[in-house]
Motif scaffolding. Sequence first.
Motif, PDB file in Angstrom:
ATOM      1  N   GLN A 108      97.292  67.475 108.501  1.00  0.00           N
ATOM      2  CA  GLN A 108      97.338  67.045 107.088  1.00  0.00           C
ATOM      3  C   GLN A 108      96.008  67.315 106.388  1.00  0.00           C
ATOM      4  O   GLN A 108      95.961  67.732 105.244  1.00  0.00           O
ATOM      5  CB  GLN A 108      97.584  65.547 107.021  1.00  0.00           C
ATOM      6  CG  GLN A 108      99.037  65.134 107.071  1.00  0.00           C
ATOM      7  CD  GLN A 108      99.076  63.631 107.203  1.00  0.00           C
ATOM      8  OE1 GLN A 108      98.784  63.097 108.282  1.00  0.00           O
ATOM      9  NE2 GLN A 108      99.406  62.944 106.116  1.00  0.00           N
ATOM     10  N   MET A 109      94.924  67.014 107.131  1.00  0.00           N
ATOM     11  CA  MET A 109      93.587  67.196 106.538  1.00  0.00           C
ATOM     12  C   MET A 109      93.359  68.662 106.223  1.00  0.00           C
ATOM     13  O   MET A 109      92.878  69.007 105.140  1.00  0.00           O
ATOM     14  CB  MET A 109      92.505  66.741 107.518  1.00  0.00           C
ATOM     15  CG  MET A 109      92.608  65.308 107.939  1.00  0.00           C
ATOM     16  SD  MET A 109      91.786  64.256 106.751  1.00  0.00           S
ATOM     17  CE  MET A 109      90.328  63.900 107.623  1.00  0.00           C
ATOM     18  N   LYS A 110      93.696  69.515 107.158  1.00  0.00           N
ATOM     19  CA  LYS A 110      93.485  70.950 106.933  1.00  0.00           C
ATOM     20  C   LYS A 110      94.364  71.434 105.781  1.00  0.00           C
ATOM     21  O   LYS A 110      93.926  72.236 104.951  1.00  0.00           O
ATOM     22  CB  LYS A 110      93.786  71.736 108.211  1.00  0.00           C
ATOM     23  CG  LYS A 110      92.681  71.559 109.252  1.00  0.00           C
ATOM     24  CD  LYS A 110      92.882  72.463 110.455  1.00  0.00           C
ATOM     25  CE  LYS A 110      91.638  72.457 111.327  1.00  0.00           C
ATOM     26  NZ  LYS A 110      91.910  72.988 112.675  1.00  0.00           N
ATOM     27  N   GLY A 111      95.582  70.907 105.730  1.00  0.00           N
ATOM     28  CA  GLY A 111      96.494  71.261 104.626  1.00  0.00           C
ATOM     29  C   GLY A 111      95.895  70.819 103.295  1.00  0.00           C
ATOM     30  O   GLY A 111      95.923  71.555 102.304  1.00  0.00           O
ATOM     31  N   ALA A 112      95.313  69.612 103.287  1.00  0.00           N
ATOM     32  CA  ALA A 112      94.720  69.095 102.043  1.00  0.00           C
ATOM     33  C   ALA A 112      93.560  69.990 101.605  1.00  0.00           C
ATOM     34  O   ALA A 112      93.434  70.306 100.421  1.00  0.00           O
ATOM     35  CB  ALA A 112      94.238  67.669 102.254  1.00  0.00           C
ATOM     36  N   LEU A 113      92.748  70.397 102.559  1.00  0.00           N
ATOM     37  CA  LEU A 113      91.603  71.240 102.184  1.00  0.00           C
ATOM     38  C   LEU A 113      92.069  72.597 101.655  1.00  0.00           C
ATOM     39  O   LEU A 113      91.410  73.194 100.800  1.00  0.00           O
ATOM     40  CB  LEU A 113      90.643  71.423 103.368  1.00  0.00           C
ATOM     41  CG  LEU A 113      89.772  70.207 103.684  1.00  0.00           C
ATOM     42  CD1 LEU A 113      88.786  70.524 104.797  1.00  0.00           C
ATOM     43  CD2 LEU A 113      89.016  69.712 102.451  1.00  0.00           C
TER      44      LEU A 113
END
Length: 352
Positions: free
Chosen positions: A279-284
Amino acid sequence: MSNPLGIAVVGSGIGVEHIKGFQVFPELFDVKVLCDLNLERAAALAEKYRIPKVVGSLAEVSSLPDIDVIDICTPPALHLGQIESALKAEKHVICEKPLVGSLAAIDSLARLAAESGRQIMPIFQYRFGRGLQKLKYLVEQNLAGQAFVFNVDVAWWRDTEYYRTPWRGKRATELGGALLGQAIHALDIVLYILGPAKSVFGRVTTRVNQIEVEDCVAISMEMRDGSLGTISVTLGSIAEISRHRFTFRNVTAESNTKPYANSGDPWHFSFNAAGNEKQMKGALEQFTPSLEGYAGQFYRFYHALWDGTELPVTLADARAALELIAATYHSNERNESVTLPIGPGHAKYETL
Ligand SMILES: NC(=O)c1ccc[n+]([C@@H]2O[C@H](COP(=O)([O-])OP(=O)(O)OC[C@H]3O[C@@H](n4cnc5c(N)ncnc54)[C@H](O)[C@@H]3O)[C@@H](O)[C@H]2O)c1
């Protein structure tokens, strides 16, 4: 208000960086006037940046009907009186850090601004660095998780040459030392990411230069969210760095260490593979970079002013950073931990 906004810059030291920031957007800002007591310094700058008018006093600027915003870039002890004059002249105000030298003064400016219907925007241009903005985005998306600890280093170099400028290094004119004059940006970054501070234990001392104000600082603190942090500041570091390191449950965020650009890219983010890494990588990947530095703060200011939304840096932000500084000085003097907030009646409310 005119569109583009009519701007007067007061002070031609760091004022040059403001002029450059405004001139990135000729459709939003028109720098019409440069004001400085030193007319020669101002005239040279005005010629270089094609500013049509040079004046020698703020009173002259205030009387000009085509000026919407007075941008104050003068030495710290002048800010309060100059902001008050600009508001009385019904101008919006931008002002360099440190905004003023006491919490009482900020509270009084907040009342004046409300009465005048005009806005005051303090400068904290490092907020808009893209690395820091990525972390802000993760925090705002509620992805970072619980904050654990943070560590900050501000290790810069200032020598006798720097203190040859008469207002520097003196309490009456600089209003404070390394905390107020240099590390205030680093403190703002902590408050910007983690929210309000709860308590502070601090030590300040003067070891590097023969000046009246502090040039070395160590702070240990607790935030209202329960996280803990340390901040170390010196103006005697031969190797200059700035560093922010935030440890959250789901991410460790580490700034680069460029002394005067550490909020910009690159930042290093480490995720927990067993947590919400995907999710974090997707958000970035979704993160849209915006403008940095002075240009970035001015761009956001323009839109907030016209849209009637909150300014990118508010009086409350300037107050929070100053409150942390006041608490650190108080802690140092009393040799005890100091609990925030600091309001009327506190020993550090009227003066630092
Ligand atoms: N945000 C940042 O990164 C940053 C960086 C540098 C300086 N600053 C801040 O900007 C402010 C100015 O610092 P500086 O380094 O440019 O100082 P400086 O001394 O180089 O320049 C200040 C200018 O203001 C002029 N001035 C003084 N009194 C005046 C008056 N009454 N009316 C008009 N002009 C007047 C001086 O003649 C001088 O040209 C300070 O508050 C400083 O802390 C912020």
